[in-house]
Design an enzyme around this catalytic site. Structure first.
Site, PDB file in Angstrom:
ATOM      1  CE  LYS A   1       6.639   9.007  -8.950  1.00 48.42           C
ATOM      2  NZ  LYS A   1       5.692   8.684  -7.899  1.00 48.42           N
TER       3      LYS A   1
ATOM      4  CB  SER B   1       2.253  10.296  -2.696  1.00 50.76           C
ATOM      5  OG  SER B   1       3.627   9.953  -2.771  1.00 50.76           O
TER       6      SER B   1
ATOM      7  CD  GLU C   1      10.043   0.715  -5.887  1.00 48.12           C
ATOM      8  OE1 GLU C   1      11.204   0.650  -5.443  1.00 48.12           O
ATOM      9  OE2 GLU C   1       9.505  -0.205  -6.533  1.00 48.12           O
TER      10      GLU C   1
HETATM   11  N1  LIG Z   1       1.439   5.744 -11.533  1.00 43.12           N
HETATM   12  C1  LIG Z   1       2.275   4.726 -11.512  1.00 43.12           C
HETATM   13  O1  LIG Z   1       2.934   4.409 -12.522  1.00 43.12           O
HETATM   14  C2  LIG Z   1       2.458   3.959 -10.246  1.00 43.12           C
HETATM   15  C3  LIG Z   1       3.546   3.145 -10.141  1.00 43.12           C
HETATM   16  N2  LIG Z   1       3.766   2.449  -8.990  1.00 43.12           N
HETATM   17  C4  LIG Z   1       4.964   1.585  -8.951  1.00 43.12           C
HETATM   18  O2  LIG Z   1       4.538   0.235  -8.916  1.00 43.12           O
HETATM   19  C5  LIG Z   1       5.489  -0.561  -8.204  1.00 43.12           C
HETATM   20  C6  LIG Z   1       4.757  -1.381  -7.147  1.00 43.12           C
HETATM   21  O3  LIG Z   1       4.230  -0.480  -6.189  1.00 43.12           O
HETATM   22  P1  LIG Z   1       2.997  -0.865  -5.256  1.00 43.12           P
HETATM   23  O4  LIG Z   1       1.959  -1.581  -6.036  1.00 43.12           O
HETATM   24  O5  LIG Z   1       2.630   0.338  -4.499  1.00 43.12           O
HETATM   25  O6  LIG Z   1       3.711  -1.912  -4.278  1.00 43.12           O
HETATM   26  P2  LIG Z   1       3.002  -3.041  -3.419  1.00 43.12           P
HETATM   27  O7  LIG Z   1       3.966  -3.375  -2.337  1.00 43.12           O
HETATM   28  O8  LIG Z   1       1.619  -2.646  -3.073  1.00 43.12           O
HETATM   29  O9  LIG Z   1       2.881  -4.252  -4.442  1.00 43.12           O
HETATM   30  C7  LIG Z   1       3.918  -5.104  -4.797  1.00 43.12           C
HETATM   31  C8  LIG Z   1       3.306  -6.494  -4.847  1.00 43.12           C
HETATM   32  O10 LIG Z   1       4.195  -7.382  -5.519  1.00 43.12           O
HETATM   33  C9  LIG Z   1       4.264  -8.582  -4.754  1.00 43.12           C
HETATM   34  N3  LIG Z   1       5.510  -9.259  -5.087  1.00 43.12           N
HETATM   35  C10 LIG Z   1       6.765  -8.990  -4.678  1.00 43.12           C
HETATM   36  N4  LIG Z   1       7.627  -9.846  -5.266  1.00 43.12           N
HETATM   37  C11 LIG Z   1       6.893 -10.662  -6.061  1.00 43.12           C
HETATM   38  C12 LIG Z   1       7.208 -11.743  -6.920  1.00 43.12           C
HETATM   39  N5  LIG Z   1       8.458 -12.159  -7.094  1.00 43.12           N
HETATM   40  N6  LIG Z   1       6.206 -12.348  -7.574  1.00 43.12           N
HETATM   41  C13 LIG Z   1       4.919 -11.951  -7.415  1.00 43.12           C
HETATM   42  N7  LIG Z   1       4.557 -10.933  -6.605  1.00 43.12           N
HETATM   43  C14 LIG Z   1       5.535 -10.284  -5.939  1.00 43.12           C
HETATM   44  C15 LIG Z   1       4.189  -8.085  -3.325  1.00 43.12           C
HETATM   45  O11 LIG Z   1       3.949  -9.133  -2.427  1.00 43.12           O
HETATM   46  P3  LIG Z   1       4.445  -8.922  -0.887  1.00 43.12           P
HETATM   47  O12 LIG Z   1       3.253  -8.446  -0.174  1.00 43.12           O
HETATM   48  O13 LIG Z   1       4.918 -10.252  -0.459  1.00 43.12           O
HETATM   49  O14 LIG Z   1       5.583  -7.935  -0.902  1.00 43.12           O
HETATM   50  C16 LIG Z   1       3.050  -7.098  -3.454  1.00 43.12           C
HETATM   51  O15 LIG Z   1       1.792  -7.749  -3.482  1.00 43.12           O
HETATM   52  C17 LIG Z   1       6.505   0.421  -7.619  1.00 43.12           C
HETATM   53  O16 LIG Z   1       7.668   0.414  -8.412  1.00 43.12           O
HETATM   54  C18 LIG Z   1       5.797   1.759  -7.694  1.00 43.12           C
HETATM   55  O17 LIG Z   1       6.685   2.849  -7.823  1.00 43.12           O
HETATM   56  C19 LIG Z   1       2.912   2.491  -7.940  1.00 43.12           C
HETATM   57  C20 LIG Z   1       1.785   3.292  -8.012  1.00 43.12           C
HETATM   58  C21 LIG Z   1       1.481   4.094  -9.174  1.00 43.12           C
HETATM   59  O1  LIG Z   2       3.914   6.806  -8.932  1.00 38.86           O
HETATM   60  C1  LIG Z   2       2.936   7.122  -8.296  1.00 38.86           C
HETATM   61  C2  LIG Z   2       1.945   8.097  -8.757  1.00 38.86           C
HETATM   62  O2  LIG Z   2       2.103   8.412 -10.084  1.00 38.86           O
HETATM   63  C3  LIG Z   2       2.733   6.548  -6.957  1.00 38.86           C
HETATM   64  O3  LIG Z   2       3.508   7.254  -6.092  1.00 38.86           O
HETATM   65  P1  LIG Z   2       3.704   6.705  -4.609  1.00 38.86           P
HETATM   66  O4  LIG Z   2       4.426   5.381  -4.752  1.00 38.86           O
HETATM   67  O5  LIG Z   2       4.515   7.747  -3.939  1.00 38.86           O
HETATM   68  O6  LIG Z   2       2.331   6.539  -4.033  1.00 38.86           O
END
Ligand SMILES: NC(=O)C1=CN([C@@H]2O[C@H](COP(=O)(O)OP(=O)(O)OC[C@H]3O[C@@H](n4cnc5c(N)ncnc54)[C@H](OP(=O)(O)O)[C@@H]3O)[C@@H](O)[C@H]2O)C=CC1
Ligand SMILES: O=C(CO)COP(=O)(O)O
Length: 319
Positions: free
Chosen positions: A185, A247, A267
């Site tokens: 998605k 998003s 991603e």
């Molecule tokens: N509805 C849902 O299910 C959602 C799912 N997601 C998913 O969540 C995942 C993360 O997304 P998002 O939060 O936006 O990403 P971010 O970049 O905001 O967060 C990732 C975090 O992980 C840290 N990090 C990276 N590597 C490590 C490690 N080895 N140990 C500890 N911390 C680490 C990063 O630090 P640094 O700053 O150094 O990179 C950063 O703080 C993605 O796969 C995304 O698709 C996101 C939003 C909603």
């Molecule tokens: O997975 C997500 C919403 O369900 C977050 O999507 P984005 O990473 O595109 O913000």
């Protein structure tokens, strides 16, 4: 339950806040010196949420040993390294929950497969996926999500302990289809953003419909159930990705189409490549993924790819 959340980013910090809010004991693990973790240490806030005072921040990964459940929410391509690290400190008999959406580029594996490949066999793995942005949850707007696992008892335990009036969890019934649908998605989200950037957003209806069909074909070819493309983890996540102002994937696509830079994690940029490599091996027709891949990795123009999509041979709708 006692829970560690690895990854203090946008989503990991929300997971930690949510689990604390519903009564669990939570440790949020981050790497010293990284922006998100340092901000939480200084102000307990990232501008989206403010962590509860008694939610513990830690830079000590070995404290995962104290916990019943370990959640991981970092960039999906970095997940293998985290699994290696957890293995190296002797993590056994835990539930590992992936809070990420992606497919590993180097192997084509889903994240639960990566986890099972590396971690000790006594650990169980589950995926918590589906629609939702921290900005909406934090202002108390509820949503429906999915927890899936090959282990029925783990699914039951997590859903029983994690459900609340903010998140209604459904029992996933197809780990393959749900993990693929969740990852794919984001590619559709980038395509949607490109349509916005080109000011042809009215094509999003066609994108959603053809996107679901394409994803259903890929899920089926990967051994999952086609129907999962129409569930919460894929179609159900479109509002949060294809239309939402929050998003990252949609915004990345929009800015890319306008030749502007975007520095947040999208991603879909990585997933599109993982899927392209698999589709080539499987000889599968995935036109939307292919078009996004050509734009992002082969310097094709968005307009050129739209033209190519429209000049494909005419087809039955449900081929
Ligand atoms: N509805 C849902 O299910 C959602 C799912 N997601 C998913 O969540 C995942 C993360 O997304 P998002 O939060 O936006 O990403 P971010 O970049 O905001 O967060 C990732 C975090 O992980 C840290 N990090 C990276 N590597 C490590 C490690 N080895 N140990 C500890 N911390 C680490 C990063 O630090 P640094 O700053 O150094 O990179 C950063 O703080 C993605 O796969 C995304 O698709 C996101 C939003 C909603
Ligand atoms: O997975 C997500 C919403 O369900 C977050 O999507 P984005 O990473 O595109 O913000």
């Amino acid at each position: 339950m006692k829970i560690m959340v690895i990854g203090p980013g946008r989503w990991g910090s929300f997971i930690a806040w949510y689990l604390k809010k519903i009564g669990h004991e939570v440790l949020l693990y981050g790497l010293n010196g990284t922006e998100d973790f340092e901000n939480f240490k200084k102000s307990r806030s990232n501008g989206i949420i403010t962590l509860q005072d008694d939610l513990e921040l830690t830079d000590d990964i070995t404290r995962a040993k104290e916990c019943d459940v370990i959640h991981v929410s970092i960039n999906a391509q970095g997940f293998r390294n985290v699994c290696e690290e957890l293995k190296s400190i002797g993590i056994k008999n835990k539930i590992i929950v992936t809070n990420m959406k992606g497919i590993e580029i180097s192997t084509g594996k889903r994240l639960s497969e990566v986890c099972k490949e590396i971690m000790d066999g006594s650990n169980k793995v589950a995926a918590w996926i589906g629609p939702g942005h921290p900005q909406e949850f934090y202002r108390n707007v509820p949503n429906c999500m999915v927890i899936d696992s090959e282990d029925e008892d783990v699914k039951e335990l997590l859903i029983e302990n994690y459900s609340s009036d903010l998140i209604r969890f459904y029992y996933g019934q197809d780990l393959i289809g749900n993990e693929i649908g969740a990852a794919y998605k984001n590619v559709i989200g980038i395509a949607a953003g490109m349509l916005d950037g080109m000011k042809i957003s009215s094509l999003k209806g066609a994108l959603m419909s053809r996107g679901c069909r394409e994803v259903a074909r890929f899920i089926k070819a990967s051994g999952g159930k086609e129907l999962s493309a129409y569930g919460l983890c894929h179609l159900g996540d479109y509002e949060a990705t294809v239309f939402s102002q929050y998003s990252h994937n949609r915004m990345f696509g929009e800015m890319y189409a306008k030749s502007e830079k975007y520095d947040k994690l999208a991603e879909g940029y990585y997933t599109v490549k993982a899927i392209k490599l698999q589709a080539d091996k499987m000889n599968l027709d995935l036109p939307i993924n292919n078009a996004v891949y050509k734009v992002l990795y082969e310097n094709s123009k968005c307009e050129e790819e739209i033209d190519k999509l429209f000049s494909r041979s005419l087809k039955k709708e449900f081929y």
